[in-house]
Design an enzyme around this catalytic site. Sequence first.
Site, PDB file in Angstrom:
ATOM      1  N   LYS A  11      -8.870   5.563   6.532  1.00 25.72           N
ATOM      2  CA  LYS A  11      -7.423   5.086   5.981  1.00 25.72           C
ATOM      3  C   LYS A  11      -8.401   4.035   4.602  1.00 25.72           C
ATOM      4  O   LYS A  11      -8.806   2.786   4.982  1.00 25.72           O
ATOM      5  CB  LYS A  11      -6.567   4.255   7.040  1.00 25.72           C
ATOM      6  CG  LYS A  11      -6.502   5.682   7.500  1.00 25.72           C
ATOM      7  CD  LYS A  11      -4.813   5.271   8.705  1.00 25.72           C
ATOM      8  CE  LYS A  11      -4.418   6.160   9.358  1.00 25.72           C
ATOM      9  NZ  LYS A  11      -3.049   5.681  10.963  1.00 25.72           N
ATOM     10  N   GLY A  12      -7.403   4.196   3.533  1.00 28.61           N
ATOM     11  CA  GLY A  12      -7.966   2.630   2.676  1.00 28.61           C
ATOM     12  C   GLY A  12      -8.833   3.022   1.824  1.00 28.61           C
ATOM     13  O   GLY A  12      -9.059   2.189   0.461  1.00 28.61           O
ATOM     14  N   VAL A  13      -9.854   3.803   2.311  1.00 30.51           N
ATOM     15  CA  VAL A  13     -10.935   4.443   1.587  1.00 30.51           C
ATOM     16  C   VAL A  13     -10.256   5.640   0.674  1.00 30.51           C
ATOM     17  O   VAL A  13      -9.960   6.030   1.097  1.00 30.51           O
ATOM     18  CB  VAL A  13     -12.091   5.101   2.980  1.00 30.51           C
ATOM     19  CG1 VAL A  13     -13.693   5.474   1.714  1.00 30.51           C
ATOM     20  CG2 VAL A  13     -12.121   3.565   3.778  1.00 30.51           C
TER      21      VAL A  13
ATOM     22  N   GLU B 204      -0.397  -3.028   5.071  1.00 26.37           N
ATOM     23  CA  GLU B 204      -1.164  -2.473   4.507  1.00 26.37           C
ATOM     24  C   GLU B 204      -1.264  -1.758   6.198  1.00 26.37           C
ATOM     25  O   GLU B 204      -0.734  -1.931   7.386  1.00 26.37           O
ATOM     26  CB  GLU B 204      -2.406  -2.957   4.408  1.00 26.37           C
ATOM     27  CG  GLU B 204      -3.503  -2.923   3.365  1.00 26.37           C
ATOM     28  CD  GLU B 204      -3.415  -1.654   3.021  1.00 26.37           C
ATOM     29  OE1 GLU B 204      -3.444  -1.212   3.460  1.00 26.37           O
ATOM     30  OE2 GLU B 204      -3.641  -1.476   1.557  1.00 26.37           O
ATOM     31  N   ASP B 205      -1.660  -0.587   6.282  1.00 22.21           N
ATOM     32  CA  ASP B 205      -1.708  -0.184   7.507  1.00 22.21           C
ATOM     33  C   ASP B 205      -3.222   1.041   7.972  1.00 22.21           C
ATOM     34  O   ASP B 205      -3.518   1.187   8.895  1.00 22.21           O
ATOM     35  CB  ASP B 205      -1.242   1.382   7.201  1.00 22.21           C
ATOM     36  CG  ASP B 205      -1.334   2.411   6.981  1.00 22.21           C
ATOM     37  OD1 ASP B 205      -2.330   2.175   5.320  1.00 22.21           O
ATOM     38  OD2 ASP B 205      -1.988   3.945   7.153  1.00 22.21           O
TER      39      ASP B 205
ATOM     40  N   SER C  43      -2.750   0.593  -4.273  1.00 18.61           N
ATOM     41  CA  SER C  43      -2.780   2.146  -3.304  1.00 18.61           C
ATOM     42  C   SER C  43      -4.625   2.942  -3.759  1.00 18.61           C
ATOM     43  O   SER C  43      -4.995   2.073  -5.675  1.00 18.61           O
ATOM     44  CB  SER C  43      -2.086   3.169  -4.143  1.00 18.61           C
ATOM     45  OG  SER C  43      -3.180   4.611  -3.243  1.00 18.61           O
ATOM     46  N   ALA C  44      -5.326   2.913  -2.774  1.00 17.98           N
ATOM     47  CA  ALA C  44      -6.663   3.366  -2.733  1.00 17.98           C
ATOM     48  C   ALA C  44      -6.949   5.011  -3.880  1.00 17.98           C
ATOM     49  O   ALA C  44      -7.731   5.365  -4.174  1.00 17.98           O
ATOM     50  CB  ALA C  44      -7.243   3.023  -1.935  1.00 17.98           C
ATOM     51  N   SER C  45      -5.546   5.551  -3.554  1.00 21.70           N
ATOM     52  CA  SER C  45      -5.185   6.475  -4.347  1.00 21.70           C
ATOM     53  C   SER C  45      -5.545   7.053  -5.932  1.00 21.70           C
ATOM     54  O   SER C  45      -4.495   6.210  -6.504  1.00 21.70           O
ATOM     55  CB  SER C  45      -4.259   7.211  -3.606  1.00 21.70           C
ATOM     56  OG  SER C  45      -3.921   8.817  -4.212  1.00 21.70           O
ATOM     57  N   LYS C  46      -5.801   7.814  -6.047  1.00 25.53           N
ATOM     58  CA  LYS C  46      -5.804   7.976  -7.829  1.00 25.53           C
ATOM     59  C   LYS C  46      -4.504   9.126  -7.887  1.00 25.53           C
ATOM     60  O   LYS C  46      -3.920   9.485  -9.103  1.00 25.53           O
ATOM     61  CB  LYS C  46      -7.256   9.230  -8.322  1.00 25.53           C
ATOM     62  CG  LYS C  46      -8.195   8.374  -8.744  1.00 25.53           C
ATOM     63  CD  LYS C  46      -9.470   9.056  -9.070  1.00 25.53           C
ATOM     64  CE  LYS C  46     -10.879   8.134  -9.111  1.00 25.53           C
ATOM     65  NZ  LYS C  46     -12.195   8.907  -9.503  1.00 25.53           N
TER      66      LYS C  46
ATOM     67  N   ASP D 108       0.944  -1.078   0.002  1.00 29.29           N
ATOM     68  CA  ASP D 108       0.041   0.151   0.222  1.00 29.29           C
ATOM     69  C   ASP D 108       1.043   1.245  -0.105  1.00 29.29           C
ATOM     70  O   ASP D 108       2.495   1.188   0.059  1.00 29.29           O
ATOM     71  CB  ASP D 108      -0.727  -0.006   1.102  1.00 29.29           C
ATOM     72  CG  ASP D 108      -1.796   1.664   1.603  1.00 29.29           C
ATOM     73  OD1 ASP D 108      -2.201   1.691   0.165  1.00 29.29           O
ATOM     74  OD2 ASP D 108      -2.056   1.888   2.711  1.00 29.29           O
ATOM     75  N   LEU D 109       1.047   2.221  -0.226  1.00 22.19           N
ATOM     76  CA  LEU D 109       1.449   3.620  -0.075  1.00 22.19           C
ATOM     77  C   LEU D 109       1.261   4.671   0.664  1.00 22.19           C
ATOM     78  O   LEU D 109       1.355   4.329   1.931  1.00 22.19           O
ATOM     79  CB  LEU D 109       1.008   4.472  -1.573  1.00 22.19           C
ATOM     80  CG  LEU D 109       1.570   6.094  -2.203  1.00 22.19           C
ATOM     81  CD1 LEU D 109       3.416   5.671  -1.979  1.00 22.19           C
ATOM     82  CD2 LEU D 109       1.152   6.597  -3.008  1.00 22.19           C
ATOM     83  N   ASP D 110       0.321   4.835   1.193  1.00 22.81           N
ATOM     84  CA  ASP D 110      -0.202   5.771   2.013  1.00 22.81           C
ATOM     85  C   ASP D 110      -0.387   5.622   3.495  1.00 22.81           C
ATOM     86  O   ASP D 110      -1.180   4.476   3.606  1.00 22.81           O
ATOM     87  CB  ASP D 110      -1.737   6.877   1.361  1.00 22.81           C
ATOM     88  CG  ASP D 110      -2.072   7.106   0.046  1.00 22.81           C
ATOM     89  OD1 ASP D 110      -0.671   8.157   0.093  1.00 22.81           O
ATOM     90  OD2 ASP D 110      -3.129   7.134  -0.166  1.00 22.81           O
TER      91      ASP D 110
ATOM     92  N   THR E  33       1.584  10.759   3.853  1.00 23.32           N
ATOM     93  CA  THR E  33       0.374  11.282   3.192  1.00 23.32           C
ATOM     94  C   THR E  33      -0.571  11.366   3.916  1.00 23.32           C
ATOM     95  O   THR E  33      -1.308  12.027   3.788  1.00 23.32           O
ATOM     96  CB  THR E  33       0.309  10.853   1.501  1.00 23.32           C
ATOM     97  OG1 THR E  33       0.249   9.209   2.433  1.00 23.32           O
ATOM     98  CG2 THR E  33       1.294  11.577   0.811  1.00 23.32           C
TER      99      THR E  33
ATOM    100  N   LYS F 156     -11.133  -1.102  -1.578  1.00 24.42           N
ATOM    101  CA  LYS F 156     -10.713  -1.557  -0.420  1.00 24.42           C
ATOM    102  C   LYS F 156     -12.182  -1.279   0.612  1.00 24.42           C
ATOM    103  O   LYS F 156     -12.498  -0.281   0.663  1.00 24.42           O
ATOM    104  CB  LYS F 156      -9.452  -1.577  -0.022  1.00 24.42           C
ATOM    105  CG  LYS F 156      -8.541  -1.858  -0.713  1.00 24.42           C
ATOM    106  CD  LYS F 156      -7.082  -0.509   0.249  1.00 24.42           C
ATOM    107  CE  LYS F 156      -5.968  -0.984  -1.300  1.00 24.42           C
ATOM    108  NZ  LYS F 156      -4.462  -0.400  -0.239  1.00 24.42           N
TER     109      LYS F 156
HETATM  110  C1  BG6 Z   1      -5.813   6.432   0.197  1.00 21.63           C
HETATM  111  C2  BG6 Z   1      -6.125   7.063   1.503  1.00 21.63           C
HETATM  112  O1  BG6 Z   1      -4.520   5.258  -0.026  1.00 21.63           O
HETATM  113  O2  BG6 Z   1      -6.436   7.250  -1.010  1.00 21.63           O
HETATM  114  C3  BG6 Z   1      -6.998   7.316   1.916  1.00 21.63           C
HETATM  115  O3  BG6 Z   1      -5.443   5.555   2.669  1.00 21.63           O
HETATM  116  C4  BG6 Z   1      -7.103   8.950   0.894  1.00 21.63           C
HETATM  117  O4  BG6 Z   1      -6.894   7.865   2.731  1.00 21.63           O
HETATM  118  C5  BG6 Z   1      -7.129   7.398  -1.231  1.00 21.63           C
HETATM  119  O5  BG6 Z   1      -8.942   8.985   0.661  1.00 21.63           O
HETATM  120  C6  BG6 Z   1      -7.690   8.181  -1.972  1.00 21.63           C
HETATM  121  O6  BG6 Z   1      -6.863   9.129  -2.669  1.00 21.63           O
HETATM  122  P1  BG6 Z   1      -7.341  10.121  -3.797  1.00 21.63           P
HETATM  123  O7  BG6 Z   1      -5.749  10.664  -3.746  1.00 21.63           O
HETATM  124  O8  BG6 Z   1      -7.322   9.278  -4.908  1.00 21.63           O
HETATM  125  O9  BG6 Z   1      -8.033  10.822  -3.002  1.00 21.63           O
HETATM  126 MG    MG Z   2      -2.744   3.209   3.587  1.00 26.61          MG
END
Ligand code: BG6
Ligand code: MG
Length: 214
Positions: A44-46, A168-169, A113-116, A8-10, A16, A144
Site C-alpha cells: 500500500k502506498g508503494v 492516508e491509508d 498519489s503514488a499512482s501513475k 491520498d487516492l487508492d 482501487t 512515499k
Molecule cells: C498506490 C497504491 O496508490 O499506487 C499501490 O497504494 C500502487 O498499491 C501504487 O501500486 C502505484 O500505482 P500505479 O497505478 O502507478 O501502478
Molecule cells: Mg492509499
Amino acid sequence: SCRAVIFDLDGVLTDTAIYHFYAWKALADKLGIAFDEHDNEQLKGVDRLGSLRWILQKGGVSLSSADESRLMQQKNAHYLQLIDHITPDNLYPGVQPLFTALRQSGIKIGLASASKNAAFVVERLGIAAQFDYIADANKVINSKPDPEVFLLAAKGLGVAPPHCIGVEDAQAGIEAINRAGMKAIAIGDAAVLNGALKIYPDVAAITLTDLLNV
Ligand code: BG6
Ligand code: MG
C-alpha cells in the site's frame, strides 16, 4: 490553522487497492511466487517499481531492468482492464460531502498519489475538477515514505506544509506526511497504522469540525 487538505487516492477516496492486488497476484502466480492479501498490505502506498521489486525479492528473483519494465507494463495493462468499469459510484461514501464542506470553508483540496493512473481514476470517479492541485507519481522522483509528493501538492496549492493536513491509508503515506511537516490523519486500522494524529475507519467518519480542530 488548516488551509488545505491533501488526500491520498487508492484506499482513501476509492477502493482501487483490491484491483492492484488482483493484478499483482496474477503476475506473481505467473512467476510462481506466492503472494496473498497479507503480503499486499506491504505494498500500500508503494509505487509500481517498488511493488514489483518487493514481489520479486519475496520469490528470490532478480531481473534485468528491461524485464522489470515488461512485467510492470503487463501488470498495468491488467490493472487498467480491471478498473475499466469504474464510475462515480465507486467514490467512497462521505467523500463528496467532505469536499463540499471544505470548498465552502475556503479550504483547498489536493491529491498526493503514488499512482501513475491517478489522473485517469479521479476523472472516472467524476471528481477531477474539484482538486485545486493533483500531485501524482508522474510528477515526482521519490516514492512515499519520501515526502516529495506531499510537498509538491502543498507547493501546487500555494499553502505552507504546517497549514496542510494529509489523509492516508498507508503506513508509508503517514510517514511521508509527517516528514513533509504536515498533520497526518489515518484511514484504517489503529493496530497497523502508526504516527497519525487521528485515525478513522473511513472518510465518511471525518467531519469538517474534526479537520479544523486537528
Ligand atoms: C498506490 C497504491 O496508490 O499506487 C499501490 O497504494 C500502487 O498499491 C501504487 O501500486 C502505484 O500505482 P500505479 O497505478 O502507478 O501502478
Ligand atoms: Mg492509499
